[in-house]
Design an enzyme around this catalytic site. Structure first.
Site, PDB file in Angstrom:
ATOM      1  N   THR A  20       0.856  -1.395  -0.099  1.00 56.36           N
ATOM      2  CA  THR A  20       0.053   0.029   0.047  1.00 56.36           C
ATOM      3  C   THR A  20       1.122   1.450   0.068  1.00 56.36           C
ATOM      4  OG1 THR A  20      -1.814  -1.137   1.143  1.00 56.36           O
ATOM      5  CG2 THR A  20      -1.790   1.092   1.353  1.00 56.36           C
ATOM      6  N   VAL A  21       1.815   1.435   0.946  1.00 55.17           N
ATOM      7  CA  VAL A  21       2.533   2.718   1.299  1.00 55.17           C
ATOM      8  C   VAL A  21       3.444   2.781  -0.032  1.00 55.17           C
ATOM      9  CG1 VAL A  21       3.894   3.946   2.683  1.00 55.17           C
ATOM     10  CG2 VAL A  21       2.038   2.871   3.700  1.00 55.17           C
TER      11      VAL A  21
ATOM     12  N   GLU B 260       8.633  10.475   9.424  1.00 51.04           N
ATOM     13  CA  GLU B 260       7.452  11.552   9.578  1.00 51.04           C
ATOM     14  C   GLU B 260       6.082  10.556   9.325  1.00 51.04           C
ATOM     15  OE1 GLU B 260       6.879  15.184  10.002  1.00 51.04           O
ATOM     16  OE2 GLU B 260       4.969  13.940  10.537  1.00 51.04           O
TER      17      GLU B 260
ATOM     18  N   VAL C 190       3.601   8.426  12.216  1.00 47.90           N
ATOM     19  CA  VAL C 190       2.212   8.744  13.123  1.00 47.90           C
ATOM     20  C   VAL C 190       1.627   9.746  12.273  1.00 47.90           C
ATOM     21  CG1 VAL C 190       1.758  10.092  15.211  1.00 47.90           C
ATOM     22  CG2 VAL C 190       3.933   8.858  15.157  1.00 47.90           C
TER      23      VAL C 190
ATOM     24  N   GLY D 198      -0.476   9.375   9.421  1.00 45.83           N
ATOM     25  CA  GLY D 198      -0.278   9.240   8.029  1.00 45.83           C
ATOM     26  C   GLY D 198       0.144  10.596   7.492  1.00 45.83           C
TER      27      GLY D 198
ATOM     28  N   ILE E 288      -0.077  13.691   8.137  1.00 44.82           N
ATOM     29  CA  ILE E 288      -0.126  15.147   8.780  1.00 44.82           C
ATOM     30  C   ILE E 288       1.282  15.224   9.348  1.00 44.82           C
ATOM     31  CG2 ILE E 288      -1.001  16.046  10.972  1.00 44.82           C
ATOM     32  CD1 ILE E 288      -3.184  14.212  11.051  1.00 44.82           C
TER      33      ILE E 288
ATOM     34  N   LYS F  35       2.158   4.611  18.052  1.00 45.14           N
ATOM     35  CA  LYS F  35       2.169   6.176  17.824  1.00 45.14           C
ATOM     36  C   LYS F  35       2.398   6.932  18.991  1.00 45.14           C
ATOM     37  CE  LYS F  35      -0.012   5.176  13.567  1.00 45.14           C
ATOM     38  NZ  LYS F  35      -1.691   4.829  12.859  1.00 45.14           N
TER      39      LYS F  35
ATOM     40  N   GLY G  91      -3.715   5.198   4.650  1.00 40.43           N
ATOM     41  CA  GLY G  91      -3.769   4.967   3.328  1.00 40.43           C
ATOM     42  C   GLY G  91      -2.620   5.363   2.487  1.00 40.43           C
TER      43      GLY G  91
HETATM   44  P1  NAP Z   1       1.611  -3.967   2.790  1.00 37.45           P
HETATM   45  O1  NAP Z   1       0.602  -3.359   1.962  1.00 37.45           O
HETATM   46  O2  NAP Z   1       1.355  -5.080   3.661  1.00 37.45           O
HETATM   47  O3  NAP Z   1       2.930  -4.050   2.036  1.00 37.45           O
HETATM   48  C1  NAP Z   1       4.327  -4.610   2.448  1.00 37.45           C
HETATM   49  C2  NAP Z   1       5.402  -4.774   1.394  1.00 37.45           C
HETATM   50  O4  NAP Z   1       6.420  -5.392   2.109  1.00 37.45           O
HETATM   51  C3  NAP Z   1       4.786  -5.582   0.444  1.00 37.45           C
HETATM   52  O5  NAP Z   1       5.238  -5.086  -1.029  1.00 37.45           O
HETATM   53  C4  NAP Z   1       5.698  -6.882   0.508  1.00 37.45           C
HETATM   54  O6  NAP Z   1       6.096  -7.617  -0.592  1.00 37.45           O
HETATM   55  C5  NAP Z   1       6.855  -6.647   1.184  1.00 37.45           C
HETATM   56  N1  NAP Z   1       7.800  -7.482   1.995  1.00 37.45           N
HETATM   57  C6  NAP Z   1       7.131  -8.326   2.856  1.00 37.45           C
HETATM   58  N2  NAP Z   1       8.073  -8.895   3.682  1.00 37.45           N
HETATM   59  C7  NAP Z   1       9.044  -8.669   2.789  1.00 37.45           C
HETATM   60  C8  NAP Z   1      10.331  -9.305   2.818  1.00 37.45           C
HETATM   61  N3  NAP Z   1      10.748 -10.241   3.772  1.00 37.45           N
HETATM   62  N4  NAP Z   1      11.216  -8.887   1.965  1.00 37.45           N
HETATM   63  C9  NAP Z   1      11.023  -7.920   1.155  1.00 37.45           C
HETATM   64  N5  NAP Z   1       9.822  -7.515   1.031  1.00 37.45           N
HETATM   65  C10 NAP Z   1       8.760  -7.602   1.870  1.00 37.45           C
HETATM   66  O7  NAP Z   1       2.124  -3.006   3.909  1.00 37.45           O
HETATM   67  P2  NAP Z   1       1.774  -1.354   4.084  1.00 37.45           P
HETATM   68  O8  NAP Z   1       0.132  -1.273   4.242  1.00 37.45           O
HETATM   69  O9  NAP Z   1       2.318  -0.729   2.920  1.00 37.45           O
HETATM   70  O10 NAP Z   1       2.383  -0.784   5.442  1.00 37.45           O
HETATM   71  C11 NAP Z   1       3.928  -0.753   5.264  1.00 37.45           C
HETATM   72  C12 NAP Z   1       4.588   0.063   6.539  1.00 37.45           C
HETATM   73  O11 NAP Z   1       3.973   1.170   6.718  1.00 37.45           O
HETATM   74  C13 NAP Z   1       3.934  -0.858   7.767  1.00 37.45           C
HETATM   75  O12 NAP Z   1       5.020  -0.451   8.936  1.00 37.45           O
HETATM   76  C14 NAP Z   1       2.530  -0.026   8.154  1.00 37.45           C
HETATM   77  O13 NAP Z   1       2.489   0.213   9.712  1.00 37.45           O
HETATM   78  C15 NAP Z   1       3.178   1.439   7.770  1.00 37.45           C
HETATM   79  N6  NAP Z   1       1.994   1.975   7.519  1.00 37.45           N
HETATM   80  C16 NAP Z   1       1.083   1.855   6.885  1.00 37.45           C
HETATM   81  C17 NAP Z   1      -0.108   2.880   6.601  1.00 37.45           C
HETATM   82  C18 NAP Z   1      -1.067   2.382   5.730  1.00 37.45           C
HETATM   83  O14 NAP Z   1      -2.180   3.346   5.748  1.00 37.45           O
HETATM   84  N7  NAP Z   1      -1.369   1.243   4.986  1.00 37.45           N
HETATM   85  C19 NAP Z   1      -0.018   4.318   7.020  1.00 37.45           C
HETATM   86  C20 NAP Z   1       1.145   4.445   7.850  1.00 37.45           C
HETATM   87  C21 NAP Z   1       2.114   3.546   7.759  1.00 37.45           C
HETATM   88  P3  NAP Z   1       4.821  -8.433  -1.599  1.00 37.45           P
HETATM   89  O15 NAP Z   1       4.011  -7.190  -2.323  1.00 37.45           O
HETATM   90  O16 NAP Z   1       5.640  -8.951  -2.597  1.00 37.45           O
HETATM   91  O17 NAP Z   1       4.245  -9.262  -0.672  1.00 37.45           O
HETATM   92  N1  HSE Z   2      -3.233   1.172  10.215  1.00 37.47           N
HETATM   93  C1  HSE Z   2      -2.814   2.195  10.352  1.00 37.47           C
HETATM   94  C2  HSE Z   2      -4.108   3.300  11.030  1.00 37.47           C
HETATM   95  C3  HSE Z   2      -2.359   2.981   9.294  1.00 37.47           C
HETATM   96  O1  HSE Z   2      -5.392   2.590  10.461  1.00 37.47           O
HETATM   97  O2  HSE Z   2      -4.042   4.217  11.287  1.00 37.47           O
HETATM   98  C4  HSE Z   2      -1.792   4.451   9.778  1.00 37.47           C
HETATM   99  O3  HSE Z   2      -0.551   4.290  10.478  1.00 37.47           O
END
Ligand code: NAP
Ligand code: HSE
Length: 438
Positions: free
Chosen positions: A16-17, A132, A135, A137, A139, A208, A307
């Site tokens: 996603t990110v 940044e 915490v 997203g 903001i 956070k 998101g």
């Molecule tokens: P996600 O959609 O599950 O994506 C994770 C990515 O990491 C995927 O591309 C996956 O590869 C890759 N991956 C997993 N294990 C791996 C490994 N061993 N070696 C190499 N690549 C690997 O997660 P996300 O939602 O983007 O979140 C990522 C981080 O951002 C997390 O720490 C989350 O807490 C943080 N975050 C997320 C959001 C949000 O809104 N989603 C907001 C703020 C912060 P594949 O695609 O090939 O499976």
């Molecule tokens: N899973 C987290 C949330 C992503 O819903 O706030 C953003 O950090």
């Protein structure tokens, strides 16, 4: 404009990110180059499964499963860790720092649990970490606290820091959506963690809050010491009673610092807020945070808290800061997780005063209300209002919900009262309670 040498980036994770970060880098190169004074060049994209379709048009030749190649590639200046989790990601970040790369991460779990270790490694290797996106997203709350409010002693933080929970509660409150279906929607929209239990049980908001408390109060808050409750137990009945009483239920992360005794109280919990309170009006996956500083007074930050593109916005802001050289200066000036950071004196949670909402399921017979009032009075808890609707014939027989709002009382007194009430024979199910803020 003459540009400096390219700034070379490896993306570790492209879900996603990561896909949002790739989109910004690939779709807006001129805009980003003008802001950074050099081209931000995406060199490698490390994933688990290269065959998976991506939400960004990443050139296939950049995609690899070979993380070690990033460590070996001397051209790479910075790596963006957007994998998540605390095992593989922790090792990867430590290896990247040791290999001489700066790191940008959105991984709040990693920083809340292993911040001391990874920040010490960065300092040891002369590298910087941008976080940044960890915490709030999109903001820019880390920049606000570390730069804009640097002159203040922060006195309190009160915020909605988990987009998934706020999205679920908004759906349940405004659209009558079931908890399960609202959670499924949050997962489909990319808001939830890979393990959504971390969202709904309050862990993500507590991660956070631990990061913010480190920055805001300059003290090392042990993550495990943050009391936390989530939203999974919130029932439609509580949402209806809250509405009747003039309140909206939100999952809040809160911290209060008392400069007189140097103690910090903090928690993550569902809190009933007056319908028109600013945080009660924050809907869906938006986040908001009130920060009170001794010089500035009250400030409020609001925006999309989860998101793809909001989070990518924060990641790329860190990349621009590092490409300019500003991110390294900011990082060096932070005392976060350093040896100098004192250990905070945490206020025992039982001593923190609060108002409470209490919903009991009780037998509908004479003397029950008096018995409950007697126990509340015994613990010095004053009742502010009571709701008991007439019983309707149903499978529960002569059992009715009794809803009580209290005046302020120490949390410990209230929890002792709750335990005693739950032990009464006239109370037929475990009672439900929430904090009430006015
Ligand atoms: P996600 O959609 O599950 O994506 C994770 C990515 O990491 C995927 O591309 C996956 O590869 C890759 N991956 C997993 N294990 C791996 C490994 N061993 N070696 C190499 N690549 C690997 O997660 P996300 O939602 O983007 O979140 C990522 C981080 O951002 C997390 O720490 C989350 O807490 C943080 N975050 C997320 C959001 C949000 O809104 N989603 C907001 C703020 C912060 P594949 O695609 O090939 O499976
Ligand atoms: N899973 C987290 C949330 C992503 O819903 O706030 C953003 O950090």
């Amino acid at each position: 404009m003459s540009l400096a040498a390219d700034y070379n980036i490896a993306l570790v994770g492209c879900g996603t990110v990561g896909s949002g970060v790739a989109r910004l880098l690939l779709e807006h190169p001129e805009r980003l180059a003008s802001r950074a004074g050099r081209r931000l060049r995406l060199c490698r994209v490390v994933v688990r499964d290269p065959a998976k379709p991506r939400a960004a048009a990443v050139p296939p030749e950049l995609v690899t499963t070979d993380f070690e190649a990033v460590l070996r590639d001397p051209r790479i200046d910075v790596a963006v860790e957007v994998v998540g989790g605390t095992d593989w990601a922790r090792r990867a970040v430590l290896d990247l720092l040791a290999a001489g790369k700066d790191v940008v991460t959105a991984n709040k779990a990693l920083l809340a649990l292993h911040g001391a270790e990874v920040f010490a490694a960065a300092r040891r290797h002369g590298r910087a970490i941008g976080f940044e996106a960890s915490v709030g997203g999109g903001i820019p709350i880390i920049a606000a606290l570390t730069q804009g409010l640097a002159a203040n002693q922060i006195l309190s933080l009160q915020g909605i820091l988990n987009g998934t929970c706020n999205f679920i509660l908004t759906g349940m409150t405004e659209r009558g959506t079931s908890y399960a279906s609202a959670l499924a929607d949050a997962q489909r929209l990319g808001y939830a963690e890979a393990d959504p239990t971390l969202d709904v049980d309050g862990t993500d908001a507590a991660h956070k809050l631990a990061i913010l408390a480190q920055i805001a109060f300059g003290v090392a808050v042990p993550f495990a010491a943050i009391p936390r409750r989530g939203i999974a137990q919130i029932d439609q009945a509580d949402i209806r009673y809250a509405r009747e009483l003039g309140y909206t239920i939100k999952l809040l992360a809160e911290a209060w610092y008392d400069p007189n005794d140097g103690r910090l109280a903090l928690h993550v919990a569902p809190v009933m807020l007056r319908h028109l309170a600013p945080l009660a009006l924050v809907r869906d996956a938006y986040n908001a945070l009130f920060v009170v500083g001794d010089a500035v007074g009250s400030t409020l930050y609001y925006g999309r808290g989860a998101g793809q593109m909001p989070t990518a916005s924060a990641v790329v802001a860190d990349l621009i800061d590092l490409a300019i050289g500003r991110g390294q200066l900011t990082f060096r000036s932070l005392e976060l997780w350093s040896d100098q950071a004192q250990t905070v004196s945490l206020r025992p949670p039982g001593t923190v005063p609060s108002r409470f909402y209490l919903r009991l399921l009780v037998e509908d017979r004479p003397g029950v209300l008096a018995e409950i009032a007697r126990i509340l009075a015994h613990h010095q808890i004053s009742i502010s209002s009571v709701i008991q609707h007439e019983a309707v014939d149903g499978p529960d027989g002569d059992v009715v919900p009794l809803v009580i709002l209290t005046h302020q009382a120490p949390t410990g007194n209230f929890l002792a009262t709750l335990a005693e009430l739950n032990g009464l024979s006239c109370v037929t199910a475990p009672s439900v309670y929430y904090h009430v803020a006015d």
